[in-house]
Design an enzyme around this catalytic site. Structure first.
Site, PDB file in Angstrom:
ATOM      1  N   ASN A  31      18.883  -1.052  -2.971  1.00 13.27           N
ATOM      2  CA  ASN A  31      18.633  -1.946  -4.096  1.00 13.27           C
ATOM      3  C   ASN A  31      19.689  -3.036  -4.252  1.00 13.27           C
ATOM      4  OD1 ASN A  31      16.266  -0.696  -4.574  1.00 13.27           O
ATOM      5  ND2 ASN A  31      17.002   0.558  -6.291  1.00 13.27           N
ATOM      6  N   ASP A 125       2.938   0.261  -9.938  1.00 14.24           N
ATOM      7  CA  ASP A 125       3.106   1.209  -8.862  1.00 14.24           C
ATOM      8  C   ASP A 125       2.880   2.593  -9.405  1.00 14.24           C
ATOM      9  OD1 ASP A 125       5.400   2.014 -10.073  1.00 14.24           O
ATOM     10  OD2 ASP A 125       6.694   0.828  -8.774  1.00 14.24           O
TER      11      ASP A 125
HETATM   12  N1  EPU Z   1      10.832  -4.205 -17.796  1.00  6.69           N
HETATM   13  C1  EPU Z   1      10.010  -4.950 -18.609  1.00  6.69           C
HETATM   14  N2  EPU Z   1       9.942  -6.297 -18.404  1.00  6.69           N
HETATM   15  C2  EPU Z   1      10.668  -6.929 -17.421  1.00  6.69           C
HETATM   16  C3  EPU Z   1      11.503  -6.150 -16.581  1.00  6.69           C
HETATM   17  C4  EPU Z   1      11.563  -4.782 -16.782  1.00  6.69           C
HETATM   18  O1  EPU Z   1       9.367  -4.419 -19.488  1.00  6.69           O
HETATM   19  O2  EPU Z   1      10.564  -8.154 -17.294  1.00  6.69           O
HETATM   20  C5  EPU Z   1      10.929  -2.745 -18.005  1.00  6.69           C
HETATM   21  C6  EPU Z   1      10.406  -1.936 -16.827  1.00  6.69           C
HETATM   22  O3  EPU Z   1       9.014  -1.796 -16.856  1.00  6.69           O
HETATM   23  C7  EPU Z   1      11.146  -0.638 -16.971  1.00  6.69           C
HETATM   24  C8  EPU Z   1      12.500  -1.072 -17.508  1.00  6.69           C
HETATM   25  O4  EPU Z   1      12.303  -2.377 -18.067  1.00  6.69           O
HETATM   26  O5  EPU Z   1      10.504   0.176 -17.929  1.00  6.69           O
HETATM   27  C9  EPU Z   1      13.602  -1.113 -16.463  1.00  6.69           C
HETATM   28  O6  EPU Z   1      13.254  -1.966 -15.410  1.00  6.69           O
HETATM   29  P1  EPU Z   1      14.341  -2.762 -14.541  1.00  6.69           P
HETATM   30  O7  EPU Z   1      13.979  -4.199 -14.548  1.00  6.69           O
HETATM   31  O8  EPU Z   1      15.719  -2.385 -14.973  1.00  6.69           O
HETATM   32  O9  EPU Z   1      14.110  -2.149 -13.084  1.00  6.69           O
HETATM   33  P2  EPU Z   1      13.704  -2.916 -11.754  1.00  6.69           P
HETATM   34  O10 EPU Z   1      14.625  -4.057 -11.516  1.00  6.69           O
HETATM   35  O11 EPU Z   1      12.241  -3.159 -11.731  1.00  6.69           O
HETATM   36  C10 EPU Z   1      15.351  -1.520 -10.246  1.00  6.69           C
HETATM   37  C11 EPU Z   1      15.250  -0.686  -9.013  1.00  6.69           C
HETATM   38  C12 EPU Z   1      14.575   0.639  -9.319  1.00  6.69           C
HETATM   39  C13 EPU Z   1      15.371   1.331 -10.403  1.00  6.69           C
HETATM   40  C14 EPU Z   1      15.493   0.431 -11.636  1.00  6.69           C
HETATM   41  C15 EPU Z   1      16.345   1.012 -12.745  1.00  6.69           C
HETATM   42  C16 EPU Z   1      15.026  -2.304  -7.242  1.00  6.69           C
HETATM   43  C17 EPU Z   1      14.187  -2.902  -6.187  1.00  6.69           C
HETATM   44  N3  EPU Z   1      14.463  -1.391  -8.007  1.00  6.69           N
HETATM   45  O12 EPU Z   1      14.009  -1.789 -10.672  1.00  6.69           O
HETATM   46  O13 EPU Z   1      14.625   1.404  -8.138  1.00  6.69           O
HETATM   47  O14 EPU Z   1      14.716   2.541 -10.742  1.00  6.69           O
HETATM   48  O15 EPU Z   1      16.098  -0.821 -11.243  1.00  6.69           O
HETATM   49  O16 EPU Z   1      17.634   1.238 -12.302  1.00  6.69           O
HETATM   50  O17 EPU Z   1      16.210  -2.648  -7.367  1.00  6.69           O
HETATM   51  C18 EPU Z   1      13.714   2.663  -6.341  1.00  6.69           C
HETATM   52  O18 EPU Z   1      14.735   2.424  -5.701  1.00  6.69           O
HETATM   53  O19 EPU Z   1      12.832   3.441  -5.927  1.00  6.69           O
HETATM   54  C19 EPU Z   1      13.498   2.042  -7.639  1.00  6.69           C
HETATM   55  C20 EPU Z   1      12.355   2.122  -8.277  1.00  6.69           C
END
Ligand code: EPU
Length: 426
Positions: A31, A125
């Site tokens: 990530n 997903d």
């Molecule tokens: N969210 C919103 N709106 C947005 C962005 C996020 O509602 O515009 C919500 C999401 O739906 C979720 C929460 O906020 O409920 C947290 O989401 P976040 O944006 O922090 O996560 P992400 O950037 O989508 C990354 C990692 C995930 C990891 C999360 C939390 C990557 C590619 N993915 O996702 O990793 O679980 O941060 O730490 O960096 C994995 O590696 O399998 C994975 C899913």
């Protein structure tokens, strides 16, 4: 060109194992690596990224960068070399982007570098819808105009202007997109309630090395003073804390004494605390970690939160350990409300887990039973492998390609410390 791997659809076959022994080297963080690769679209030149894991998500990101007119190549020493010419295309093809969610990290840097981007919207997903509203609001605050269509989003900005941005929630992806756009914006951007994950600090370190002026990454206020131009650089990706957690959870079920190399223990604080409550002993050792587990684990309570809280990605791994612990544990998922599909697979193996909303009650059992189960995402797949170490008989896990998205050399690394795991063509 990258070395082309074939990511065959195959099952994981796991038999009860333990005690584990020996040492395992942890790879670079998926990530972080994926976001650094996206940031390479920001400036012309030749980048050298070390410790980028050979996993299918990275392979897909290489494909996307090549579709933008860039080149990617694995050097013999394993480093990933990325070259970006004087210009870059800002319409990544739909079929390449929709394959993996990390491609959304291209929005911020492409709009900053070229003034516009049209990119596929990420689908939901296996753990629910994954909105990008905060990413878009952040870019709009910098002066971008966004237009969300049925399948894609178009973002245009003749110039980006620094602003104060308050995120509703410390989203990792939104913080990264705003940060990568703000480095080339005019003036100062302040990101309040920013995500504090180590991967954000790694991205900021990379951007600063490129000539950006970013202060405070790793804390909840990030200040970015925009610069006119950036340059290509070399960088080593931080170790993958979730891969480390996966190996430690395997030890929690199988028992034994192992050493993990290439670990940042300062990134693992809350995890080590919880592992300690379960009776897994850990201690920093050089650039690694020594860990030992004997007897049965103790039940404990766990709840996920943004960093420095317990990562959502750890939860399936810890739940797998707790299904075999002595006593009853409570677990709460606060980050992704729908991330529970692995629970029914664990129950299929004999785990006693009750789910109520985003809470779980886990009553530890002495042994699980090997059977056929399905991995629905990366961490769910890893959790099933971990549970299988404490199951009588053979566990056959389908959906092994999910594990290929996030773990490099998973089978070999686990076999090296004594796990009885192999792959068979599905
Ligand atoms: N969210 C919103 N709106 C947005 C962005 C996020 O509602 O515009 C919500 C999401 O739906 C979720 C929460 O906020 O409920 C947290 O989401 P976040 O944006 O922090 O996560 P992400 O950037 O989508 C990354 C990692 C995930 C990891 C999360 C939390 C990557 C590619 N993915 O996702 O990793 O679980 O941060 O730490 O960096 C994995 O590696 O399998 C994975 C899913």
């Amino acid at each position: 060109m990258v070395h082309r791997h074939t990511w065959a659809v195959s099952d994981f076959v796991v038999r009860p194992s333990g005690p584990l022994s020996g040492s395992v080297s942890i790879g670079g963080a998926k990530n972080s690596a994926l976001k650094l690769m996206a940031a390479c679209t920001l400036a012309e030149g030749r980048y050298v990224l070390r410790d980028v894991p050979q996993i299918s998500d990275v392979h897909h990101m290489c494909g996307v960068l090549e579709s933008l007119g860039m080149s990617t190549e694995r050097r013999e020493d394993g480093a990933l070399v990325i070259e970006r010419g004087p210009s870059v295309i800002s319409d990544p093809p739909y079929e390449l982007v929709e394959r993996f969610r990390a491609s959304t990290a291209l929005m911020g840097p492409l709009v900053a570098a070229t003034g516009r981007v049209r990119i596929a919207l990420p689908g939901g997903d296996n753990f629910g819808t994954r909105p990008i509203d905060m990413h878009l609001r952040g870019l709009e605050a910098l002066g971008a105009i966004t237009e969300v269509g049925e399948r894609d989003v178009q973002i245009v900005a003749r110039r980006l202007i620094g602003a104060r941005i308050e995120l509703d929630y410390p989203s990792v992806g939104a913080t990264e997109n705003v940060l990568m756009a703000a480095v080339l914006a005019e003036g100062r951007t302040t990101i309040c309630n920013a995500a504090r994950e180590p991967e954000i600090a790694d991205l900021a370190a990379f951007l600063n090395r490129m000539g950006a002026q970013v202060l405070g990454a790793g804390s909840s206020t990030i200040i970015v003073d925009g610069v006119d131009r950036l340059r290509a650089v070399e960088h080593t990706v931080i170790p993958d804390r979730i891969e480390a957690a996966t190996v430690l959870a395997a030890l929690g079920v199988a028992g034994g004494e192992i050493t993990l190399r290439n670990v940042r223990h300062d990134h693992l604080g809350m995890l080590m605390e919880k592992l300690g409550h379960m009776g897994i002993r850990t201690s920093p050792e050089g650039d690694g970690l020594w860990a030992m587990a004997t007897g049965r684990r103790s039940a404990t309570n766990v709840a996920t939160l943004p960093y420095p809280g317990l990562a959502t990605d750890y939860l399936p791994l810890l739940v797998a350990v707790l299904t075999l612990a002595d006593g009853t544990s409570f677990a709460t998922e606060n980050v992704f409300a729908g991330r529970f599909r692995y629970v029914s697979e664990l129950a299929h193996m004999g785990a006693d887990i009750g789910v109520d909303g985003h809470h779980m009650v886990i009553k530890g059992v002495k042994r699980l039973t090997g059977t056929a189960v399905e991995a629905v995402d990366i961490r769910a797949g890893a959790a099933l492998v971990i549970a299988a170490l404490g199951a009588d008989g053979e566990t056959v896990i389908s959906g092994g390609d999910h594990l290929d998205r996030g773990y490099e050399g998973f089978v070999d690394k686990l076999r090296d410390i004594g796990v009885d795991v192999s792959r068979s063509l599905a």
